[in-house]
Design a protein around this motif. Structure first.
Motif, PDB file in Angstrom:
ATOM      1  N   ARG A  88       6.889 -16.987 -39.824  1.00 14.28           N
ATOM      2  CA  ARG A  88       7.732 -17.476 -38.720  1.00 14.28           C
ATOM      3  C   ARG A  88       6.879 -17.872 -37.515  1.00 14.28           C
ATOM      4  NH1 ARG A  88      10.395 -18.212 -42.306  1.00 14.28           N
ATOM      5  NH2 ARG A  88      12.250 -17.071 -43.022  1.00 14.28           N
ATOM      6  N   HIS A  89       5.593 -18.094 -37.741  1.00 10.15           N
ATOM      7  CA  HIS A  89       4.690 -18.428 -36.636  1.00 10.15           C
ATOM      8  C   HIS A  89       5.125 -19.686 -35.906  1.00 10.15           C
ATOM      9  CE1 HIS A  89       2.839 -21.815 -38.806  1.00 10.15           C
ATOM     10  NE2 HIS A  89       3.038 -21.078 -39.882  1.00 10.15           N
ATOM     11  N   GLY A  90       5.663 -20.652 -36.633  1.00 15.21           N
ATOM     12  CA  GLY A  90       6.086 -21.897 -36.013  1.00 15.21           C
ATOM     13  C   GLY A  90       7.206 -21.684 -35.012  1.00 15.21           C
ATOM     14  N   LEU A  91       8.159 -20.828 -35.361  1.00 12.33           N
ATOM     15  CA  LEU A  91       9.267 -20.530 -34.462  1.00 12.33           C
ATOM     16  C   LEU A  91       8.764 -19.824 -33.203  1.00 12.33           C
ATOM     17  CD1 LEU A  91      12.299 -20.456 -33.909  1.00 12.33           C
ATOM     18  CD2 LEU A  91      12.412 -18.303 -35.197  1.00 12.33           C
ATOM     19  N   VAL A  92       7.857 -18.861 -33.379  1.00 10.36           N
ATOM     20  CA  VAL A  92       7.297 -18.146 -32.227  1.00 10.36           C
ATOM     21  C   VAL A  92       6.548 -19.115 -31.318  1.00 10.36           C
ATOM     22  CG1 VAL A  92       5.634 -16.366 -31.527  1.00 10.36           C
ATOM     23  CG2 VAL A  92       7.136 -15.970 -33.495  1.00 10.36           C
ATOM     24  N   PHE A  93       5.741 -19.982 -31.903  1.00  7.84           N
ATOM     25  CA  PHE A  93       4.979 -20.963 -31.129  1.00  7.84           C
ATOM     26  C   PHE A  93       5.923 -21.908 -30.386  1.00  7.84           C
ATOM     27  CE2 PHE A  93       2.263 -24.572 -30.291  1.00  7.84           C
ATOM     28  CZ  PHE A  93       1.016 -24.009 -30.057  1.00  7.84           C
ATOM     29  N   ALA A  94       6.978 -22.376 -31.063  1.00  4.55           N
ATOM     30  CA  ALA A  94       7.915 -23.317 -30.448  1.00  4.55           C
ATOM     31  C   ALA A  94       8.654 -22.673 -29.281  1.00  4.55           C
ATOM     32  CB  ALA A  94       8.899 -23.818 -31.498  1.00  4.55           C
ATOM     33  N   ILE A  95       9.072 -21.419 -29.435  1.00  4.56           N
ATOM     34  CA  ILE A  95       9.765 -20.734 -28.338  1.00  4.56           C
ATOM     35  C   ILE A  95       8.833 -20.579 -27.143  1.00  4.56           C
ATOM     36  CG2 ILE A  95      10.827 -18.552 -27.634  1.00  4.56           C
ATOM     37  CD1 ILE A  95      11.860 -18.248 -30.484  1.00  4.56           C
ATOM     38  N   GLY A  96       7.560 -20.260 -27.419  1.00  6.02           N
ATOM     39  CA  GLY A  96       6.594 -20.152 -26.335  1.00  6.02           C
ATOM     40  C   GLY A  96       6.420 -21.461 -25.589  1.00  6.02           C
ATOM     41  N   ALA A  97       6.346 -22.565 -26.329  1.00  8.14           N
ATOM     42  CA  ALA A  97       6.199 -23.879 -25.693  1.00  8.14           C
ATOM     43  C   ALA A  97       7.411 -24.217 -24.836  1.00  8.14           C
ATOM     44  CB  ALA A  97       5.994 -24.942 -26.770  1.00  8.14           C
ATOM     45  N   VAL A  98       8.603 -23.895 -25.329  1.00  9.56           N
ATOM     46  CA  VAL A  98       9.830 -24.163 -24.567  1.00  9.56           C
ATOM     47  C   VAL A  98       9.849 -23.346 -23.279  1.00  9.56           C
ATOM     48  CG1 VAL A  98      12.339 -23.892 -24.575  1.00  9.56           C
ATOM     49  CG2 VAL A  98      11.181 -24.856 -26.566  1.00  9.56           C
ATOM     50  N   CYS A  99       9.437 -22.074 -23.370  1.00  8.07           N
ATOM     51  CA  CYS A  99       9.397 -21.222 -22.171  1.00  8.07           C
ATOM     52  C   CYS A  99       8.533 -21.843 -21.081  1.00  8.07           C
ATOM     53  CB  CYS A  99       8.873 -19.836 -22.534  1.00  8.07           C
ATOM     54  SG  CYS A  99      10.020 -18.809 -23.486  1.00  8.07           S
ATOM     55  N   ILE A 100       7.382 -22.392 -21.461  1.00  9.17           N
ATOM     56  CA  ILE A 100       6.480 -22.998 -20.478  1.00  9.17           C
ATOM     57  C   ILE A 100       7.056 -24.309 -19.949  1.00  9.17           C
ATOM     58  CG2 ILE A 100       4.217 -24.067 -20.206  1.00  9.17           C
ATOM     59  CD1 ILE A 100       3.096 -21.973 -22.110  1.00  9.17           C
ATOM     60  N   LEU A 101       7.657 -25.102 -20.824  1.00 14.13           N
ATOM     61  CA  LEU A 101       8.178 -26.407 -20.409  1.00 14.13           C
ATOM     62  C   LEU A 101       9.373 -26.292 -19.459  1.00 14.13           C
ATOM     63  CD1 LEU A 101       7.941 -28.376 -23.788  1.00 14.13           C
ATOM     64  CD2 LEU A 101       6.556 -28.716 -21.738  1.00 14.13           C
ATOM     65  N   VAL A 102      10.229 -25.289 -19.663  1.00 17.71           N
ATOM     66  CA  VAL A 102      11.423 -25.162 -18.812  1.00 17.71           C
ATOM     67  C   VAL A 102      11.149 -24.319 -17.569  1.00 17.71           C
ATOM     68  CG1 VAL A 102      12.928 -25.399 -20.821  1.00 17.71           C
ATOM     69  CG2 VAL A 102      12.310 -23.110 -20.017  1.00 17.71           C
ATOM     70  N   ASN A 103       9.976 -23.700 -17.512  1.00 15.78           N
ATOM     71  CA  ASN A 103       9.648 -22.859 -16.358  1.00 15.78           C
ATOM     72  C   ASN A 103       9.536 -23.696 -15.085  1.00 15.78           C
ATOM     73  OD1 ASN A 103       8.612 -20.442 -14.978  1.00 15.78           O
ATOM     74  ND2 ASN A 103       6.702 -21.632 -14.891  1.00 15.78           N
ATOM     75  N   ARG A 104      10.195 -23.257 -14.039  1.00  8.46           N
ATOM     76  CA  ARG A 104      10.148 -23.943 -12.749  1.00  8.46           C
ATOM     77  C   ARG A 104       9.743 -22.998 -11.619  1.00  8.46           C
ATOM     78  NH1 ARG A 104      10.226 -27.345 -15.857  1.00  8.46           N
ATOM     79  NH2 ARG A 104      11.554 -29.210 -16.023  1.00  8.46           N
ATOM     80  N   GLN A 105       9.236 -21.822 -11.960  1.00  3.39           N
ATOM     81  CA  GLN A 105       8.941 -20.812 -10.951  1.00  3.39           C
ATOM     82  C   GLN A 105       7.456 -20.454 -10.887  1.00  3.39           C
ATOM     83  OE1 GLN A 105      11.539 -17.567 -11.900  1.00  3.39           O
ATOM     84  NE2 GLN A 105      13.381 -18.647 -11.201  1.00  3.39           N
ATOM     85  N   GLY A 106       6.596 -21.360 -11.373  1.00 10.24           N
ATOM     86  CA  GLY A 106       5.170 -21.090 -11.306  1.00 10.24           C
ATOM     87  C   GLY A 106       4.758 -19.985 -12.255  1.00 10.24           C
ATOM     88  N   LEU A 107       3.765 -19.198 -11.835  1.00  7.95           N
ATOM     89  CA  LEU A 107       3.235 -18.140 -12.699  1.00  7.95           C
ATOM     90  C   LEU A 107       4.139 -16.910 -12.640  1.00  7.95           C
ATOM     91  CD1 LEU A 107      -0.578 -18.434 -11.892  1.00  7.95           C
ATOM     92  CD2 LEU A 107       0.737 -19.517 -13.724  1.00  7.95           C
ATOM     93  N   GLY A 108       5.311 -17.068 -13.236  1.00 12.15           N
ATOM     94  CA  GLY A 108       6.271 -15.975 -13.262  1.00 12.15           C
ATOM     95  C   GLY A 108       6.447 -15.405 -14.650  1.00 12.15           C
TER      96      GLY A 108
END
Length: 276
Positions: A8-28
């Motif tokens: 399930r590495h692909g799913l974990v990697f994809a969720i991580g990428a989404v978290c960074i892309l939708v982040n709008r609060q800097g290094l939070g």
């Protein structure tokens, strides 16, 4: 259990990428969570890849060429090993394009056309044959046959597409595919098959030379071609790649036992007539 999680590495990697892309609060918290998931997904993928490195000194399995007519070898173990990557048991995999004549396929274009419909390529619709006696253990036949990627923008798109597909299940890379358990004990995998062309189903007993499906352009494919490999098990995410040998004749009429080098055009030494 751990292997199932690593798959399930692909799913974990994809969720991580989404978290960074939708982040709008800097290094939070969301950004750090995304980075942790990206690293975790990468480590899971690396560990799975490491475990798929096959043992040294394996004896090649003798099988028949799974196509008939004149084909060209590409990305094969006759030139380098691993021929593709250890991932998905592709250590000894080979790609085959159909070349019934010297100018059979449309040439690569730098810009235009970006791609062509698959029926412009002689490989498309060509019979895919059983390389030995065995039993079909799995088939996947739901993905469309897309345009070729035979231009500079098309190749760039293929690279991005391949990265995204690699995060999914094996069928997202292989496209429509079939796995055959040979009587020798090895498992033969066939990728990029044509949708709707399957002549067999899981559980069917087949004989050498019997037609299984037709060559297509599904999955991570630049143009219609056959992807062929042998594996130690039916699951390409956990099996080891196995070496194989064919009996074939090159364009000079010389007979060989082995695997043709990249760029070699060849025919099966004993062409099998499609059946079934």
């Amino acid at each position: 259990m751990l292997t199932s999680l690593r798959k399930r590495h692909g799913l974990v990697f994809a969720i991580g990428a989404v978290c960074i892309l939708v982040n709008r609060q800097g290094l939070g918290p969301l950004w750090f969570s995304g980075v942790i998931l990206l690293v975790l997904g990468g480590l899971m993928r690396w560990d799975l890849w490491r475990k798929q490195r096959p043992p040294q000194g394996q004896t090649p399995v003798p099988v028949e060429v799974p196509v008939t007519g004149r084909w060209q070898a590409l990305n094969g173990p006759g030139t380098k090993v691993p021929s593709h990557t250890h991932s998905h048991a592709q250590t000894y995999a080979i790609d085959l394009t159909h070349h019934p004549s010297a100018q059979a396929a449309p040439p690569f274009r730098w810009i235009w056309p970006l791609g062509r419909r698959p029926h412009h390529y002689p490989a498309y619709g060509s019979p895919v044959l059983a390389p030995g006696d065995g039993v079909v253990v799995a088939t996947t036949d739901r993905q469309r046959d897309h345009f070729s990627r035979t231009s500079l923008p098309g190749i760039a798109y293929l690279g991005l597409e391949g990265l995204i597909r690699s995060l999914g299940l094996p069928r997202h890379l292989w496209g429509n595919n079939l796995v055959l358990k040979l009587d020798q004990g090895a498992y033969a995998g066939f990728g990029h098959l044509m949708r709707g062309s399957f002549r067999v189903a899981a559980g069917d007993r087949v004989t050498v030379g019997q037609q299984l499906a037709e060559c297509g352009n599904s999955g991570n494919s630049s143009e219609p071609h056959l992807h062929f490999q042998l594996m130690s098990g039916p699951d390409s995410e956990t099996a080891h790649g196995l070496p194989f040998v064919w009996r074939y004749r090159d364009d000079d009429g010389t007979e060989h036992g082995g695997v043709p080098k990249d760029g070699t055009c060849f025919t099966s030494l004993r062409p099998s007539s499609p059946s079934g």
